[in-house]
Write an enzyme that holds these catalytic residues in place. Structure first.
Site, PDB file in Angstrom:
ATOM      1  CG  ASN A   1      -2.052   1.118   1.221  1.00 14.50           C
ATOM      2  OD1 ASN A   1      -1.560   2.339   1.430  1.00 14.50           O
ATOM      3  ND2 ASN A   1      -3.199   0.877   0.867  1.00 14.50           N
TER       4      ASN A   1
ATOM      5  CB  SER B   1      -6.192   1.574  -4.053  1.00 14.21           C
ATOM      6  OG  SER B   1      -6.618   2.938  -3.795  1.00 14.21           O
ATOM      7  CD  GLU B   2      -6.102   3.772   1.664  1.00 16.89           C
ATOM      8  OE1 GLU B   2      -4.988   3.180   0.934  1.00 16.89           O
ATOM      9  OE2 GLU B   2      -5.772   4.983   2.159  1.00 16.89           O
ATOM     10  CG  ASN B   3     -10.386   3.556  -3.046  1.00 19.83           C
ATOM     11  OD1 ASN B   3      -9.244   3.245  -3.049  1.00 19.83           O
ATOM     12  ND2 ASN B   3     -11.091   3.959  -3.841  1.00 19.83           N
TER      13      ASN B   3
ATOM     14  CB  SER C   1     -10.444  -2.656   1.762  1.00 15.93           C
ATOM     15  OG  SER C   1      -9.119  -1.972   1.493  1.00 15.93           O
TER      16      SER C   1
END
Lengths: 234, 207
Positions: free
Chosen positions: B23, B45-47, B87
């Site tokens: 990340n 991508s943490e979304n 996520s």
């Protein structure tokens, strides 16, 4: 079982009241329930608390409810990009409860699963941990976070069948499934309602059991940070 | 010569190993993607995405496809999408090998502050607290000193913490420092930067 409503206002009929807690899907402006937010604005309901990762921008998303002073508290992880939010917050007119993003998502998921609390390492030793129960497991310290049980969930998906089985598109899924799960009632807006039997049952992202009311509508789908590369440099 | 932003990103990319899920934070960390070379790295991508591709060509932007910085991006053949709870489940579950993040301050015990300046900057922590608590290795990339010339590598952080004792490695414009039990250890210096220059620019204990 009639879940489909003509528009956002009809879909929210009888569900809105002052001082309620609403869980909303979306990340930034991506995948937000923009039609339902507009209908909530039009309803004039006030003193709302929103569990939502962000607060929109000044004139889109939850931002439109900040302009009308309908929101009294936000439970969010990040609220940049919104001048009106910052003004109201610094003036003491708006309360903010910062949640780490994963804690917020898990609090929604937990609430939707009937789990009132859970332990996490996230936030240990920071402001987030202040006042929370600490407990050690296998030599490591965790804090307890509580599940979110919202009065209402408002979410957006790409396609749903008439029973609410739905599919999200790309990163517009984000907080929508956990937000949908944690409300007493969930209202979903989609770009297209398709007949039952159209969607492959193996490809459903969120089953219709979580969706009480459903509307289809045109979405603006605004882009917050348009970033491109030129073909020459590729 | 101290490293510039791109050279810092290039140095950070050398910390990544083939097969890693990684990340990258906003700012200089985003540039690391340009320097992974032949290594098989999958960006999270943490979304809600694994396998993040480059920015789209003009006219190919998709409002349903953004990164955690809310920028339009593209997908790859290997891309997978998921919701925010999953996520952060993979982040908290230790499945992400490394996070490369920016910082306002790092302390000699690995404390990190990068989310808030009381009274000034109150935007929120986003996913930073989850990342530093959950991923395998936390690598900070930042300038060694702030715009006033004060060290950002401190004995103790003065700003509200993002995580306690979470930083493993610090890459600055002056060099690379490892967080060890009793303080920071200089692993490498930027070209023509001496260890004495790093010492002079560092408040934290060097071991």
């Amino acid at each position: 079982m009639k879940k489909i409503f003509a528009n956002a206002t009809e879909a929210l009929d009888g569900l809105l009241h002052d001082d309620m807690l609403i869980a909303a899907g979306g990340f930034g402006l991506c995948g937000i329930p923009e039609l339902l937010l507009q209908a909530i604005k039009d309803s004039g309901v006030k003193n709302l608390t929103f569990a939502s990762n962000n607060a929109g921008v000044d004139d889109f998303g939850i931002g439109i409810l900040l302009q009308t002073r309908q929101v009294s508290k936000m439970m969010s992880s990040y609220v940049g990009e919104n001048d009106e939010f910052m003004r109201q917050y610094l003036a003491g007119e708006l309360e903010i409860e910062f949640n780490p993003q994963g804690t917020l998502a898990e609090r929604m998921r937990a609430g939707g699963c009937g789990i009132p609390g859970f332990y996490t390492k996230t936030g240990v030793g920071t402001q987030v941990a202040e006042g929370k129960e600490h407990k050690d497991f296998n030599g490591e310290t965790y804090i307890m976070e509580e599940g979110i049980f919202a009065d209402l969930s408002i979410v957006k998906a790409w396609k749903a069948d008439e029973t609410g089985n739905c599919i999200f598109r790309k990163t517009a899924r984000n907080f929508n499934p956990p937000a949908a799960m944690c409300g007493k009632v969930c209202v979903m807006e989609v770009e297209e309602i398709v007949p039952v039997g159209t969607l492959d049952p193996d490809h459903i992202h969120l089953p219709g059991i979580y969706v009480n009311r459903l509307i289809q509508g045109e979405h603006e789908k605004r882009i917050e940070q348009r970033t491109v590369r030129s073909k020459e440099t590729a | 010569m101290p490293w510039d932003r791109n050279q810092m990103a290039e140095r950070a990319a050398r910390e990544l190993e083939d097969g890693m899920y990684v990340n990258l934070g906003i700012g200089i960390p985003t540039l690391v993607a340009n320097y992974v070379g032949d290594k098989d790295i999958t960006l999270q991508s943490e979304n809600g995405m694994l396998g993040m591709g480059p920015f789209p060509f003009e006219g190919e932007e998709d409002p349903d496809l953004i990164n955690a910085g809310k920028q339009t991006i593209t997908e790859m053949d290997r891309t997978a999408y998921f919701d925010s709870a999953q996520s952060f489940g993979m982040i908290r579950g230790g499945k992400i090998a490394a996070a490369i993040l920016g910082a306002m301050e790092v302390a000699e015990n690995g404390d990190l502050a990068n989310w808030m300046i009381p009274g000034k900057l109150v935007k929120g922590m986003g996913g930073a607290m989850d990342l530093v608590a959950g991923v395998g290795r936390v690598i900070v990339v930042m300038d060694h000193t702030n715009k006033h010339g004060d060290s950002k590598l401190l004995k103790e952080c003065t700003l509200p913490l993002t995580g306690k004792g979470v930083v493993d490695l610090i890459i600055t414009n002056l060099g690379v420092l490892d967080v060890q039990t009793n303080g920071l250890h200089i692993v490498e210096t930027a070209p023509d930067v001496t260890e004495d220059e790093i010492r002079a620019a560092t408040e934290a204990t060097l071991v």
